[in-house]
Each structure stands twice: as structure tokens, then as C-alpha cells.
Design a protein around this motif. Structure first.
Motif, mmCIF file in Angstrom:
data_model
loop_
_atom_site.group_PDB
_atom_site.id
_atom_site.type_symbol
_atom_site.label_atom_id
_atom_site.label_comp_id
_atom_site.label_asym_id
_atom_site.label_seq_id
_atom_site.Cartn_x
_atom_site.Cartn_y
_atom_site.Cartn_z
ATOM 1 N N LEU A 107 94.633 49.957 48.928
ATOM 2 C CA LEU A 107 94.867 49.828 50.362
ATOM 3 C C LEU A 107 95.972 48.815 50.611
ATOM 4 O O LEU A 107 96.091 47.826 49.901
ATOM 5 N N SER A 108 96.763 49.061 51.648
ATOM 6 C CA SER A 108 97.831 48.142 52.014
ATOM 7 C C SER A 108 97.703 47.813 53.490
ATOM 8 O O SER A 108 97.759 48.698 54.336
ATOM 9 N N PHE A 109 97.512 46.541 53.801
ATOM 10 C CA PHE A 109 97.357 46.101 55.196
ATOM 11 C C PHE A 109 98.604 45.341 55.633
ATOM 12 O O PHE A 109 99.008 44.379 54.986
ATOM 13 N N HIS A 110 99.178 45.767 56.753
ATOM 14 C CA HIS A 110 100.362 45.123 57.317
ATOM 15 C C HIS A 110 100.049 44.657 58.734
ATOM 16 O O HIS A 110 99.222 45.256 59.410
ATOM 17 N N GLY A 111 100.748 43.638 59.198
ATOM 18 C CA GLY A 111 100.607 43.300 60.605
ATOM 19 C C GLY A 111 100.731 41.827 60.907
ATOM 20 O O GLY A 111 100.958 40.995 60.037
ATOM 21 N N TRP A 112 100.554 41.522 62.195
ATOM 22 C CA TRP A 112 100.719 40.174 62.706
ATOM 23 C C TRP A 112 99.628 39.246 62.196
ATOM 24 O O TRP A 112 98.517 39.656 61.878
ATOM 25 N N THR A 113 99.955 37.960 62.154
ATOM 26 C CA THR A 113 98.968 36.937 61.812
ATOM 27 C C THR A 113 97.795 36.995 62.775
ATOM 28 O O THR A 113 97.990 37.108 63.992
ATOM 29 N N GLY A 114 96.590 36.938 62.247
ATOM 30 C CA GLY A 114 95.400 36.945 63.088
ATOM 31 C C GLY A 114 94.972 38.307 63.579
ATOM 32 O O GLY A 114 94.021 38.421 64.354
ATOM 33 N N GLY A 115 95.658 39.355 63.126
ATOM 34 C CA GLY A 115 95.321 40.703 63.585
ATOM 35 C C GLY A 115 94.088 41.291 62.931
ATOM 36 O O GLY A 115 93.538 42.274 63.415
ATOM 37 N N GLY A 116 93.649 40.724 61.792
ATOM 38 C CA GLY A 116 92.414 41.188 61.170
ATOM 39 C C GLY A 116 92.533 41.671 59.741
ATOM 40 O O GLY A 116 91.569 42.209 59.195
ATOM 41 N N LYS A 117 93.682 41.471 59.089
ATOM 42 C CA LYS A 117 93.850 41.978 57.725
ATOM 43 C C LYS A 117 92.843 41.345 56.761
ATOM 44 O O LYS A 117 92.139 42.043 56.033
ATOM 45 N N SER A 118 92.787 40.031 56.750
ATOM 46 C CA SER A 118 91.819 39.335 55.887
ATOM 47 C C SER A 118 90.394 39.587 56.337
ATOM 48 O O SER A 118 89.473 39.689 55.517
ATOM 49 N N PHE A 119 90.207 39.691 57.645
ATOM 50 C CA PHE A 119 88.877 39.931 58.210
ATOM 51 C C PHE A 119 88.314 41.254 57.704
ATOM 52 O O PHE A 119 87.145 41.343 57.304
ATOM 53 N N VAL A 120 89.128 42.302 57.708
ATOM 54 C CA VAL A 120 88.678 43.608 57.234
ATOM 55 C C VAL A 120 88.437 43.569 55.719
ATOM 56 O O VAL A 120 87.491 44.186 55.218
ATOM 57 N N SER A 121 89.268 42.836 54.996
ATOM 58 C CA SER A 121 89.073 42.704 53.548
ATOM 59 C C SER A 121 87.716 42.080 53.249
ATOM 60 O O SER A 121 86.970 42.542 52.375
ATOM 61 N N ILE B 66 100.489 51.363 49.395
ATOM 62 C CA ILE B 66 100.577 52.318 48.269
ATOM 63 C C ILE B 66 99.841 53.596 48.653
ATOM 64 O O ILE B 66 100.435 54.555 49.088
ATOM 65 N N ASP B 67 98.509 53.629 48.524
ATOM 66 C CA ASP B 67 97.781 54.851 48.871
ATOM 67 C C ASP B 67 97.669 55.039 50.378
ATOM 68 O O ASP B 67 97.936 56.097 50.920
ATOM 69 N N HIS B 68 97.238 53.997 51.071
ATOM 70 C CA HIS B 68 96.995 54.077 52.512
ATOM 71 C C HIS B 68 97.791 52.994 53.216
ATOM 72 O O HIS B 68 97.583 51.812 52.988
ATOM 73 N N PHE B 69 98.711 53.402 54.073
ATOM 74 C CA PHE B 69 99.472 52.462 54.882
ATOM 75 C C PHE B 69 98.666 52.216 56.153
ATOM 76 O O PHE B 69 98.491 53.120 56.972
ATOM 77 N N VAL B 70 98.151 51.004 56.301
ATOM 78 C CA VAL B 70 97.257 50.698 57.415
ATOM 79 C C VAL B 70 97.879 49.607 58.275
ATOM 80 O O VAL B 70 97.768 48.419 57.970
ATOM 81 N N PRO B 71 98.590 49.974 59.353
ATOM 82 C CA PRO B 71 99.238 48.961 60.200
ATOM 83 C C PRO B 71 98.231 48.273 61.119
ATOM 84 O O PRO B 71 97.377 48.921 61.715
ATOM 85 N N PHE B 72 98.340 46.957 61.217
ATOM 86 C CA PHE B 72 97.517 46.183 62.144
ATOM 87 C C PHE B 72 98.381 45.808 63.349
ATOM 88 O O PHE B 72 99.419 45.160 63.200
ATOM 89 N N LEU B 73 97.970 46.212 64.537
ATOM 90 C CA LEU B 73 98.742 45.994 65.753
ATOM 91 C C LEU B 73 98.544 44.578 66.284
ATOM 92 O O LEU B 73 97.515 43.951 66.047
#
Length: 263
Positions: free
Chosen positions: A81-95, A193-200
């Protein structure tokens, strides 16, 4: 103590720890503790839908990807999984949410591993050492449990070349040196890589929901005026319209504490 001396000691400690794991562990290679794997797809979906605010693109993609992979006893390759996005948008939270729904001990599970370049890869001139350490760490931990989860934070700050060692682990190979990596989950924050998951970026209404969640967690019963005071403490963009939070929900706990102290 010199950097070379310190790294030598760390390597010896790491080798000793791996030896201890191998000696203490009488399970088959890749076999996890069944009591530690507790995945419940319904609970995972509820958490994504009710705790993650403002990320409607993330919820269905992550839910389906993780659920399909974990429920498959014989996946064709590791989940990447690949998480992209703004600081505080939830990337680490979802991990962390994935870990907390997959393992009984959640983030504290021995099968959950998180790497941060500021901690684990600080010296760019030690790339060769880091590559050897990372390869050994991943190989030995997956040999201990095939359902391991590895998080790589701030990918853009990891020295060039270190991540090359992951290439053999991410493909469709049934075994890499007798270890099966196909049940493993790799999550990269800021790379894909497999899944491009943009965080808004989060809007005011989404941040407001985060404030309410934090208030519930602290058993606070303050009203709407208090919520608005917390919102005022945050920074917003664009400068005139102030539609999105520059820090998402990351600073909510700190700003809420400050607002509470001022009451």
C-alpha cells in the motif's frame, strides 16, 4: 562513542536478538501465534468509516485491499500500500488502524514494525550498513510470522538505495530463501506500488469531527463554543478562504488541551 563503534554494537545486538528468536521459537517458519491474529473485517470497516474523517477515497480502497489480502490463505504476493497526502490527513492513523484490527496487541504486536528515517536511517554515509540491517530484520521477522506488517514513514527522507533491498520481497515469488513473503503487508507513506491511496486535505467539518472524537476520548462535555475556540487555534489555507487545515487532525490533542486550560 564513534558512529562506527555504535553501529557495530547495534549489529551485534540485532544478530543476538535474531538468534534468540530462532532458538526460542519452535514453530514452523512463517507460522504466527494464532491468538495474536484477530482480524475482523466488520470491526475494521467500522473503524475506517467512523474514526477516519474526510477521506472518502481511502475507506473503500484500504478496506477492500486489506480484507481481501488477510482473508486469503494463499495470496499471490505481499500487499503493498502507498499512502500520500497532507500532514495530519490520516496516513499514519490508518496504518495504526490496520495493526490494531489485525493483531491482538495492535501497534505493540511483535509482528508490527515501523521505520522512520530520522531514527533508523539517520546517516546517509551508512547506507550499506542500513541495507544489510533492513534485509536481515525483514527476513528474520517474516520467517517468524508471515503475517507481519512493515510501515515505512517519510519515504522521501530515506537515503537513496536503502529501499532497493525490498525488491525481492515484494514480488510473486513463492519463497525467498525458503521464507514465504506473500502474506506480508508493506505500507509506504509517500511512495506507491499496488494501491495508490491519496489522502485529501481536511475541511473544517472534518477537523471538527476530530475535535469531538478527542473530547469523547477525554470525557469532556464542553459545547460548541469550546469546539470553535479549538478550531480558531489551528492554521487554515488558502489564506483568505481558510477551507483546509494545514495540519489536519494532527495537532488537535495539543490545541484542545490549551483551550481547556484557558477556560
Amino acid at each position: 562513542m564513534s558512529c562506527n563503534r555504535l553501529l557495530h554494537i547495534l549489529l551485534l545486538i540485532s544478530a543476538g536478538a535474531h538468534s534468540g528468536i530462532c532458538c526460542r521459537n519452535s514453530k514452523r517458519i512463517g507460522q504466527c501465534d494464532d491468538e495474536e491474529i484477530i482480524f475482523n473485517s466488520s470491526a475494521f470497516k467500522w473503524d475506517l468509516e467512523n474514526k477516519l474523517h474526510g477521506q472518502h477515497l481511502v475507506v473503500p480502497t484500504v478496506y477492500k485491499a486489506v480484507t481481501d489480502h488477510v482473508s486469503n490463505p494463499n495470496p499471490s504476493k505481499p500487499l503493498v500500500l502507498s499512502f500520500h497526502g497532507w500532514t495530519g490527513g490520516g496516513k499514519s492513523f490508518v496504518s495504526r488502524m490496520i495493526a490494531n484490527n489485525l493483531f491482538k496487541k495492535g501497534e505493540h504486536s511483535p509482528y508490527f514494525h515501523q521505520f522512520n528515517p530520522n531514527i533508523h536511517f539517520r546517516h546517509k554515509d551508512k547506507t550499506g550498513v542500513y541495507k544489510d540491517q533492513l534485509h536481515s530484520w525483514i527476513y528474520h521477522n517474516v520467517s517468524n510470522c508471515a503475517r507481519s506488517v512493515f510501515i515505512f514513514d517519510e519515504m522521501d527522507h530515506i537515503p537513496e538505495g536503502i529501499m532497493d533491498v525490498l525488491a525481492p520481497f515484494l514480488g510473486h515469488s513463492v519463497h525467498v530463501d525458503r521464507v514465504d513473503f506473500r502474506k506480508t503487508i508493506f505500507i509506504f507513506l509517500r511512495n506507491l506500488i499496488d494501491h495508490f491511496v491519496p489522502f485529501l486535505p481536511l475541511e473544517r467539518s472534518h477537523v471538527r469531527n476530530c475535535i469531538i472524537d478527542e473530547m469523547k476520548r477525554r470525557n469532556l462535555n464542553e459545547g460548541e463554543n469550546f469546539i470553535q475556540e479549538v478550531l480558531k487555534e489551528l492554521l487554515w489555507f488558502p489564506e483568505v478562504e481558510q477551507l483546509y487545515s494545514t495540519s489536519g487532525c494532527k495537532k488537535i490533542a495539543h490545541k484542545l488541551a490549551l483551550a481547556k486550560d484557558e477556560l
